[in-house]
Design an enzyme around this catalytic site. Structure first.
Site, PDB file in Angstrom:
ATOM      1  N   CYS A   6      -7.998  -4.400  -1.641  1.00 25.79           N
ATOM      2  CA  CYS A   6      -8.136  -2.846  -1.406  1.00 25.79           C
ATOM      3  C   CYS A   6      -7.037  -2.477  -2.550  1.00 25.79           C
ATOM      4  O   CYS A   6      -6.752  -3.174  -3.345  1.00 25.79           O
ATOM      5  CB  CYS A   6      -6.748  -2.961  -0.592  1.00 25.79           C
ATOM      6  SG  CYS A   6      -6.987  -0.291  -0.219  1.00 25.79           S
ATOM      7  N   ASP A 130       1.191  -4.352   7.849  1.00 25.70           N
ATOM      8  CA  ASP A 130       2.001  -4.231   6.201  1.00 25.70           C
ATOM      9  C   ASP A 130       3.434  -4.150   6.744  1.00 25.70           C
ATOM     10  O   ASP A 130       3.577  -4.372   7.251  1.00 25.70           O
ATOM     11  CB  ASP A 130       0.943  -2.644   5.789  1.00 25.70           C
ATOM     12  CG  ASP A 130       1.096  -2.305   4.223  1.00 25.70           C
ATOM     13  OD1 ASP A 130       2.028  -3.880   3.927  1.00 25.70           O
ATOM     14  OD2 ASP A 130       0.736  -1.977   3.474  1.00 25.70           O
TER      15      ASP A 130
END
Length: 210
Positions: A6, A130
């Site tokens: 990412c 996350d």
């Protein structure tokens, strides 16, 4: 297992990372992020990628229209909701964009945060867990408490994110069992500038460890 890198900002890096083995690339569509990338830049990267690679835009508290337009204009195959979006918002987005993958990211501090996953699984395709940070939405380099995720098995596929690096990835995967992993700061020289040696090391570790 899906492997998502990412915070891609550079076309050549995106191409190389896919050639090393990434199955998905993530593009940060949040203007306040140091990894922010504009629609035209995303499209320039997406156009040179193989069709089988997932191209996922990361949004935080954007409007439905903003997400729809960005996804269409840049050729995204997925939208990751990384802000305070509700299950109802995810449902509305699904109606607007029936053909793309919808991911919901949750920042995890404790087991109560994990329970929130249940509210979303009926409306999305994929969950991403996350690490929690009070000021930052992601890319913090902080790891989650893997101990509380050992039994985690939601009703939809999920990504493990948060402080993963080539050095700790096998420890993480020995403890938790996600369908995919998501790395950003753990394979960077600076925000948005990937360290291709670290990316290569990641795939080498994964290849030797499985």
């Amino acid at each position: 297992m899906r492997i998502k890198i990412c915070g891609i900002t550079q076309p050549q890096q995106g191409k190389t990372i896919v050639s090393l083995g990434a199955t998905a690339l993530g593009f940060i569509c949040v203007p306040s992020s140091p990894r922010y990338i504009k629609v035209e830049q995303i499209r320039a990267i997406v156009e040179q990628l193989p069709e089988k690679v997932d191209k996922i835009g990361v949004f935080a508290n954007a409007t439905l229209e903003e997400i729809k337009q960005t996804a269409i204009d840049s050729g995204l195959t997925g939208a990751q909701l990384h802000g305070d979006e509700s299950p109802e918002f995810a449902l509305q987005l699904r109606e607007l964009l029936p053909d793309i993958e919808i991911l919901k990211a949750l920042r995890i501090r404790n087991t109560e945060d994990i329970d929130k996953v249940l509210h979303y699984t009926a409306y999305i395709d994929t969950i991403l867990l996350d690490a929690y940070h009070p000021q930052q939405l992601g890319g913090t380099g902080k790891t989650l408490d893997w101990d509380i995720l050992e039994q985690f098995s939601p009703a939809c596929p999920w990504f493990l994110a948060g402080g993963l690096t080539p050095d700790n990835i096998l420890d993480a995967l020995n403890q938790v069992h996600p369908n995919g992993i998501d790395l950003s700061s753990g394979v960077e020289r600076a925000p948005g500038d990937k360290d291709l040696d670290k990316v290569a090391k990641l795939f080498e570790r994964l290849g030797n460890g499985e």
